[in-house]
Design a protein around this motif. Structure first.
Motif, PDB file in Angstrom:
ATOM      1  N   ASP A   1      -0.751  12.853 -40.200  1.00 58.74           N
ATOM      2  CA  ASP A   1      -0.036  11.574 -40.232  1.00 58.74           C
ATOM      3  C   ASP A   1      -1.063  10.461 -40.404  1.00 58.74           C
ATOM      4  OD1 ASP A   1       2.745  10.213 -39.472  1.00 58.74           O
ATOM      5  OD2 ASP A   1       1.173   9.089 -38.427  1.00 58.74           O
ATOM      6  N   ASP A   2      -0.675   9.378 -41.065  1.00 66.08           N
ATOM      7  CA  ASP A   2      -1.612   8.268 -41.291  1.00 66.08           C
ATOM      8  C   ASP A   2      -1.942   7.503 -40.012  1.00 66.08           C
ATOM      9  OD1 ASP A   2      -1.883   8.754 -43.986  1.00 66.08           O
ATOM     10  OD2 ASP A   2      -0.266   7.394 -44.569  1.00 66.08           O
ATOM     11  N   ILE A   3      -1.146   7.634 -38.979  1.00 64.36           N
ATOM     12  CA  ILE A   3      -1.298   6.912 -37.708  1.00 64.36           C
ATOM     13  C   ILE A   3      -1.029   5.418 -37.884  1.00 64.36           C
ATOM     14  CG2 ILE A   3      -2.772   6.402 -35.720  1.00 64.36           C
ATOM     15  CD1 ILE A   3      -1.955   9.333 -35.976  1.00 64.36           C
ATOM     16  N   PHE A   4      -1.652   4.796 -38.855  1.00 62.50           N
ATOM     17  CA  PHE A   4      -1.387   3.378 -39.121  1.00 62.50           C
ATOM     18  C   PHE A   4      -1.719   3.073 -40.576  1.00 62.50           C
ATOM     19  CE2 PHE A   4      -5.879   3.417 -38.018  1.00 62.50           C
ATOM     20  CZ  PHE A   4      -6.448   2.601 -38.996  1.00 62.50           C
TER      21      PHE A   4
ATOM     22  N   VAL B   1      -8.360   9.721 -26.121  1.00 64.16           N
ATOM     23  CA  VAL B   1      -8.913   8.479 -25.586  1.00 64.16           C
ATOM     24  C   VAL B   1      -9.051   7.451 -26.701  1.00 64.16           C
ATOM     25  CG1 VAL B   1     -10.866   7.434 -24.387  1.00 64.16           C
ATOM     26  CG2 VAL B   1     -10.117   9.749 -23.770  1.00 64.16           C
ATOM     27  N   ALA B   2      -9.527   7.898 -27.860  1.00 67.61           N
ATOM     28  CA  ALA B   2      -9.654   6.995 -29.009  1.00 67.61           C
ATOM     29  C   ALA B   2      -8.282   6.520 -29.477  1.00 67.61           C
ATOM     30  CB  ALA B   2     -10.380   7.702 -30.150  1.00 67.61           C
ATOM     31  N   PHE B   3      -7.311   7.409 -29.493  1.00 68.89           N
ATOM     32  CA  PHE B   3      -5.944   7.050 -29.904  1.00 68.89           C
ATOM     33  C   PHE B   3      -5.357   6.005 -28.949  1.00 68.89           C
ATOM     34  CE2 PHE B   3      -1.349   7.781 -29.509  1.00 68.89           C
ATOM     35  CZ  PHE B   3      -0.946   7.581 -30.819  1.00 68.89           C
ATOM     36  N   ASP B   4      -5.539   6.209 -27.645  1.00 63.91           N
ATOM     37  CA  ASP B   4      -5.026   5.263 -26.655  1.00 63.91           C
ATOM     38  C   ASP B   4      -5.659   3.878 -26.832  1.00 63.91           C
ATOM     39  OD1 ASP B   4      -3.633   4.690 -23.961  1.00 63.91           O
ATOM     40  OD2 ASP B   4      -5.715   4.190 -23.541  1.00 63.91           O
ATOM     41  N   ALA B   5      -6.957   3.834 -27.049  1.00 68.16           N
ATOM     42  CA  ALA B   5      -7.646   2.552 -27.242  1.00 68.16           C
ATOM     43  C   ALA B   5      -7.150   1.861 -28.507  1.00 68.16           C
ATOM     44  CB  ALA B   5      -9.153   2.775 -27.316  1.00 68.16           C
ATOM     45  N   LEU B   6      -6.965   2.622 -29.565  1.00 71.77           N
ATOM     46  CA  LEU B   6      -6.496   2.062 -30.826  1.00 71.77           C
ATOM     47  C   LEU B   6      -5.098   1.477 -30.687  1.00 71.77           C
ATOM     48  CD1 LEU B   6      -7.010   1.706 -33.896  1.00 71.77           C
ATOM     49  CD2 LEU B   6      -5.940   3.955 -34.217  1.00 71.77           C
ATOM     50  N   MET B   7      -4.209   2.220 -30.042  1.00 76.42           N
ATOM     51  CA  MET B   7      -2.841   1.752 -29.872  1.00 76.42           C
ATOM     52  C   MET B   7      -2.772   0.562 -28.921  1.00 76.42           C
ATOM     53  SD  MET B   7      -0.916   3.661 -31.808  1.00 76.42           S
ATOM     54  CE  MET B   7       0.730   3.340 -31.172  1.00 76.42           C
ATOM     55  N   SER B   8      -3.589   0.567 -27.899  1.00 76.69           N
ATOM     56  CA  SER B   8      -3.576  -0.523 -26.914  1.00 76.69           C
ATOM     57  C   SER B   8      -4.121  -1.812 -27.498  1.00 76.69           C
ATOM     58  CB  SER B   8      -4.386  -0.128 -25.678  1.00 76.69           C
ATOM     59  OG  SER B   8      -3.819   0.981 -25.033  1.00 76.69           O
ATOM     60  N   GLU B   9      -5.218  -1.700 -28.260  1.00 77.19           N
ATOM     61  CA  GLU B   9      -5.876  -2.895 -28.800  1.00 77.19           C
ATOM     62  C   GLU B   9      -5.242  -3.366 -30.095  1.00 77.19           C
ATOM     63  OE1 GLU B   9      -8.019  -4.565 -27.186  1.00 77.19           O
ATOM     64  OE2 GLU B   9      -8.446  -3.145 -25.585  1.00 77.19           O
TER      65      GLU B   9
ATOM     66  N   LEU C   1       5.409   8.150 -35.853  1.00 73.62           N
ATOM     67  CA  LEU C   1       4.835   9.226 -35.043  1.00 73.62           C
ATOM     68  C   LEU C   1       3.849   8.663 -34.025  1.00 73.62           C
ATOM     69  CD1 LEU C   1       4.428  12.234 -34.410  1.00 73.62           C
ATOM     70  CD2 LEU C   1       2.598  12.247 -36.142  1.00 73.62           C
ATOM     71  N   ALA C   2       2.997   7.732 -34.447  1.00 73.49           N
ATOM     72  CA  ALA C   2       2.022   7.137 -33.523  1.00 73.49           C
ATOM     73  C   ALA C   2       2.728   6.415 -32.389  1.00 73.49           C
ATOM     74  CB  ALA C   2       1.103   6.184 -34.275  1.00 73.49           C
ATOM     75  N   LEU C   3       3.763   5.657 -32.703  1.00 70.76           N
ATOM     76  CA  LEU C   3       4.512   4.941 -31.669  1.00 70.76           C
ATOM     77  C   LEU C   3       5.193   5.901 -30.709  1.00 70.76           C
ATOM     78  CD1 LEU C   3       6.092   2.130 -33.887  1.00 70.76           C
ATOM     79  CD2 LEU C   3       4.219   1.879 -32.252  1.00 70.76           C
ATOM     80  N   ALA C   4       5.645   7.052 -31.230  1.00 73.14           N
ATOM     81  CA  ALA C   4       6.299   8.039 -30.368  1.00 73.14           C
ATOM     82  C   ALA C   4       5.289   8.755 -29.474  1.00 73.14           C
ATOM     83  CB  ALA C   4       7.052   9.050 -31.232  1.00 73.14           C
ATOM     84  N   LEU C   5       4.068   8.970 -29.981  1.00 72.54           N
ATOM     85  CA  LEU C   5       3.042   9.679 -29.209  1.00 72.54           C
ATOM     86  C   LEU C   5       2.410   8.811 -28.123  1.00 72.54           C
ATOM     87  CD1 LEU C   5       1.086  11.573 -32.033  1.00 72.54           C
ATOM     88  CD2 LEU C   5       2.456  12.621 -30.224  1.00 72.54           C
ATOM     89  N   PHE C   6       2.360   7.507 -28.365  1.00 72.33           N
ATOM     90  CA  PHE C   6       1.601   6.616 -27.484  1.00 72.33           C
ATOM     91  C   PHE C   6       2.009   6.708 -26.015  1.00 72.33           C
ATOM     92  CE2 PHE C   6       0.862   2.041 -26.051  1.00 72.33           C
ATOM     93  CZ  PHE C   6      -0.421   2.310 -25.606  1.00 72.33           C
ATOM     94  N   PRO C   7       3.311   6.636 -25.664  1.00 77.71           N
ATOM     95  CA  PRO C   7       3.672   6.714 -24.244  1.00 77.71           C
ATOM     96  C   PRO C   7       3.210   8.004 -23.578  1.00 77.71           C
ATOM     97  CG  PRO C   7       5.526   5.919 -25.533  1.00 77.71           C
ATOM     98  CD  PRO C   7       4.508   6.394 -26.513  1.00 77.71           C
TER      99      PRO C   7
END
Length: 323
Positions: A50-53, A12-20, A65-71
Motif C-alpha cells: 500500500d502507498d500509505i500516503f 514505531v516509524a508508522f506511528d510517528a509518521l501518522m502522528s506528525e 488502509l493507513a488510517l485503519a491501521l493507525f489506531p
C-alpha cells in the motif's frame, strides 16, 4: 526484530509518521535522518502493499488502509509502554506523569485549578501543561497530542470518549455601575446596544450569540474583541457595553470586577462543559485516574456553587436561574 516477517521497528516509524503528518517531523521525533525515514516508508509500503500516503499540495494524504491501521498500531505501542516498559502499577505510571490539557481560560479559572490543587496533594510528582483550545480539537485527540480537551459540549469531537463535567448557563452582563438597562431586555434592544465579545478558538468565526443572531437575520455592533473570556470584565468596566459570559465566571470575578446580570429574552443555548480524551487512552490507568478526579471535582463545584444561588456583588438582578 521481526514478527511474522514484519520488522517491529517499522510500527514505531508508522506511528510517528501518522502522528506528525510530516516526514521531516517524524524523522526528528525518532532521531532518524531523512534518508533513514524514507527507507522506513519504502519498507512499510512493501510490507503492506500500500502507498500509505500520497503527497498533495505539500501535505500528506493518508490512504484508507493507513488510517485503519493507525489506531491498532498506536494501541499496541501504548500497551507496551504502559504494561511492559513502565510496569502495570498506577504508582509507576504517576511517578513522572505529564498531562497535556487543552481548555479555555474560563475553565482553568473556575474548574481546573481545583484539580491541580488536589493532584499536587495526592500525587506531587505529576505535572501539567495547559494549552489553549485549538481550532481543530479532533486532530489533537486523533494524534494523541493531548491527554484531555475540555470544551463546550456544543463542540465535542465525534469518535472520542467524553464525559460531562459541569452544567453551565450563559448570562447577559454589563458593568455593575451601568443602570441604563432595566427590566427584561428584548432581542431588538440587545442588538441596538454596543458589545464586547471573546473569540476562544474551536474554529468558530462567530461567537455563540452571533451565530444565533445571524439565524434571525440580525447583527449587533461589536466595539471590543478579546482573545479570552477573562478579559471581558475589564472591557466592560465603566462603559454601557454588554457581553455574554458563563455564569460561573460572573461569580468568580464578583469581588474584583462586579458585573450586573441583565434579564433578557435572547434564546441562548446552554454552555455545558465536557472533557474528551483520545480513545486510545481509554484503558490507560493514569488517564482514568485523572478523569475520576475531574468528575469528582466537577461534582464538588456544583455543590459549592448551586446554579440557583443568589450571587453576591453582581447588582440588583444578580440571580442565577435555570433557563
Amino acid at each position: 526484530m521481526r514478527f511474522k516477517g514484519l520488522d517491529l521497528n517499522l510500527l514505531v516509524a508508522f506511528d510517528a509518521l501518522m502522528s506528525e503528518g510530516n516526514l521531516t517531523a517524524a524523522a526528528k521525533r525518532l532521531n532518524l535522518s531523512q534518508p533513514a525515514m524514507s527507507a522506513a516508508v519504502r519498507r512499510l509500503r512493501l510490507f503492506f502493499k500500500d502507498d500509505i500516503f500520497t503527497a498533495r499540495r505539500g501535505k500528506l494524504v493518508f490512504t484508507p488502509l493507513a488510517l485503519a491501521l493507525f489506531p491498532a498500531v498506536r494501541n499496541a505501542l501504548q500497551h507496551i509502554q504502559r504494561n511492559i516498559i513502565s510496569g502495570p502499577s498506577l504508582c509507576s505510571q504517576l511517578r513522572c506523569r505529564h498531562f497535556r490539557i487543552a481548555l479555555c481560560d474560563f475553565m482553568t479559572t473556575v474548574f481546573l485549578k481545583r484539580v491541580i490543587e488536589r493532584v499536587a496533594s495526592e500525587a506531587p510528582a505529576v505535572s501539567f501543561e495547559l494549552l489553549p483550545l485549538p481550532d481543530d480539537p479532533d486532530q489533537l485527540l486523533r494524534r494523541g497530542k493531548v491527554d484531555f480537551v475540555i470544551l463546550p459540549e456544543l463542540f465535542v469531537a465525534s469518535g472520542h470518549p467524553r464525559a460531562t463535567l459541569i452544567e453551565e448557563n450563559l448570562e447577559l452582563v454589563g458593568c455593575a455601575n451601568n443602570s441604563k438597562f432595566s427590566g427584561r431586555m428584548s432581542i431588538r434592544e440587545y442588538v441596538g446596544a454596543s458589545h464586547v465579545t471573546a473569540r476562544t478558538g474551536l474554529g468558530q468565526p462567530y461567537s455563540i450569540e452571533d451565530n444565533y443572531l445571524r439565524r434571525l437575520g440580525l447583527q449587533r455592533r461589536i466595539d471590543v474583541i478579546v482573545p479570552n473570556l477573562s478579559m471581558v470584565p475589564a472591557a466592560i468596566s465603566g462603559t454601557e457595553r454588554l457581553a455574554i459570559v458563563p455564569s460561573r465566571l460572573v461569580r468568580e470575578v464578583a469581588s474584583s470586577a462586579p458585573l450586573r446580570v441583565i434579564d433578557h429574552s435572547i434564546g441562548l443555548p446552554r454552555y455545558d462543559q465536557a472533557v474528551q480524551w483520545p480513545f486510545l487512552h481509554d484503558a490507560d490507568a493514569g488517564s482514568a485516574w485523572l478523569r475520576q478526579i475531574m468528575l469528582e471535582e466537577a461534582k464538588n463545584l456544583d455543590e459549592a456553587w448551586p446554579r440557583t444561588e443568589q450571587a453576591s456583588g453582581i447588582g440588583n438582578q444578580g440571580r442565577f436561574l435555570r433557563r
